[in-house]
Design a protein around this motif. Sequence first.
Motif, PDB file in Angstrom:
ATOM      1  N   PRO A 100     -61.077 -40.893  34.571  1.00  0.00           N
ATOM      2  CA  PRO A 100     -59.999 -41.888  34.551  1.00  0.00           C
ATOM      3  C   PRO A 100     -60.008 -42.826  35.766  1.00  0.00           C
ATOM      4  O   PRO A 100     -59.505 -43.947  35.678  1.00  0.00           O
ATOM      5  N   ASP A 101     -60.593 -42.383  36.879  1.00  0.00           N
ATOM      6  CA  ASP A 101     -60.627 -43.251  38.066  1.00  0.00           C
ATOM      7  C   ASP A 101     -61.711 -44.324  37.986  1.00  0.00           C
ATOM      8  O   ASP A 101     -61.590 -45.374  38.608  1.00  0.00           O
ATOM      9  N   ARG A 102     -62.798 -44.033  37.274  1.00  0.00           N
ATOM     10  CA  ARG A 102     -63.852 -45.034  37.054  1.00  0.00           C
ATOM     11  C   ARG A 102     -64.284 -44.939  35.602  1.00  0.00           C
ATOM     12  O   ARG A 102     -65.390 -44.484  35.294  1.00  0.00           O
ATOM     13  N   PRO A 103     -63.389 -45.331  34.698  1.00  0.00           N
ATOM     14  CA  PRO A 103     -63.620 -45.049  33.270  1.00  0.00           C
ATOM     15  C   PRO A 103     -64.731 -45.880  32.644  1.00  0.00           C
ATOM     16  O   PRO A 103     -65.003 -46.997  33.081  1.00  0.00           O
TER      17      PRO A 103
END
Lengths: 245, 274
Positions: A100-103
């Motif tokens: 989710p932080d670098r999707p």
Amino acid sequence: MGPRPEEVLITAIAGMLEGLGHIAVGASSPIPGAAALLARERSAGTTRVSILGSERNNFFTDGGKELFDCAGQGRIDAFFLSGAQIDGAANVNLVSIGDPDRPKARFPGSFGSGYLYFVVPRVILFRLEHTPRTLVERVDFISAPGFSEDGVYRPGGPHKLITDRCLFDVDRDRRRFRLESVHPGHTLEEIVEQTGFAFDIPPGGVPETPVPDDDTLEVIRTRVAGQIAEIYPDFAARVFATPTH
Amino acid sequence: MLATVVPVEDLAARIPDGATVALPPDYGYCALGAVHALIRRGACRLRLLGVPAIGFQGDMLIGAGCVETVETAAMTLSEYGLCPRFTAAVKAGTITVVDSTCPAIHAALQAAEKAIPFIPLRGLIGSDILARRDDWKLIDNPFAPGDPVVLLPALHPDVALFHAPMADRFGNVWVGVRREQMLMAHAAASTFVTVERIVDGNLMDDERTKAGTIPGLYVTALAEAEGGAWPMGIPGGYEPDRAHLARYAELARTEEGFAAWLEATVMSRPAAAE
């Protein structure tokens, strides 16, 4: 002309809403919205419908919070959720694919799902792209869990899952989907192949999803089409050939 | 007491870099003229708060490099698709997203409104929204043990920024049924509002307008901006400029396209000319 695929879905969903007092419909939901309006047309004035984004079908007067407060109090009987991914345990992902932080892909976000799924008794899941990419073994992000541990306040939860290929029932005890019917023009083999999660197939065969009769089609194409065009003019023009206004 | 009435550019100048700015969703009254003025003044490190979701205005601010974090239940252009500049920024890791859910934002603003430190909310348990929120706590209901419930800290925006159909010279702002904008004004330290028109008389003198009016007490400054929601519409007022919104959604799919839109629509067009 015979029923269009959208009209089969609208009719099937309206059948899940019979006799309910208050149906609410969220954003980006033309087919659920049309189904709710069809259920209201058949209710002889006993069903209320609240549609987000509508000025004519929205009677809330206490701000954006009121829908949620109303649902929390048990005053909303049915709501609709979709998901970028939905998994075999009825978890819904509206956020992202991958970390989710670098999707790898990012979607709008969870909206009210993290709350409404818990408190609305009949949450109808809908996903109009039924592929192994969307109906997955395990979602990458849980916006709202399908089921909860004992002790968690959970009067609400999944009621059915409808896709462009079929309708699933929910077995709340076994926490699994069970195939209920296959839409006209689709096959069981195709559904098994296109579904990324395991589900139950009832012994003795699966019926075809019923198509709307002529009277129902007439109501959909006149009264429902006219009302849904207020909120979704493009959808109404495409499906019902309704002139936009 | 008379309201502070300033030009739109001055209103935007009063919103400091680094501020937490609460914004309404696209179906509310959005102050796009002021948002464009914020971009023109080169605002940076803004912390956007969607009440409870953000659309075009948030995507424009993100594309223009004004934003550090976004806390919201959703970022969406609705029928026009995903927010392209938001999506690109998240993938590139240039902004931080704090995912929430609609009633959590409403409830946490209500806690600020009541000046209480936190508020409980049902739902959320077992979600990754909760799992990724270090600022939220799961407790056992102290009144009925064996009932887990989530606590949210109050949300105190530095600024609420929105548009409205009208205000009077005393700073009373009519929002009608858009009561989430009243909630935003109650919860925020400063509230900046653009209005279609400033009317004569006092909105508090008529019960019919008083019921939907934010008292001037909560309103820090006003700007008169006819068409100040453009290219958004205002419900019950004018329609959105759908052709412009569709063109934005298309252009903003690339950085170059967004830059061209920005130059033509925002940088070369001061608010006074709109």
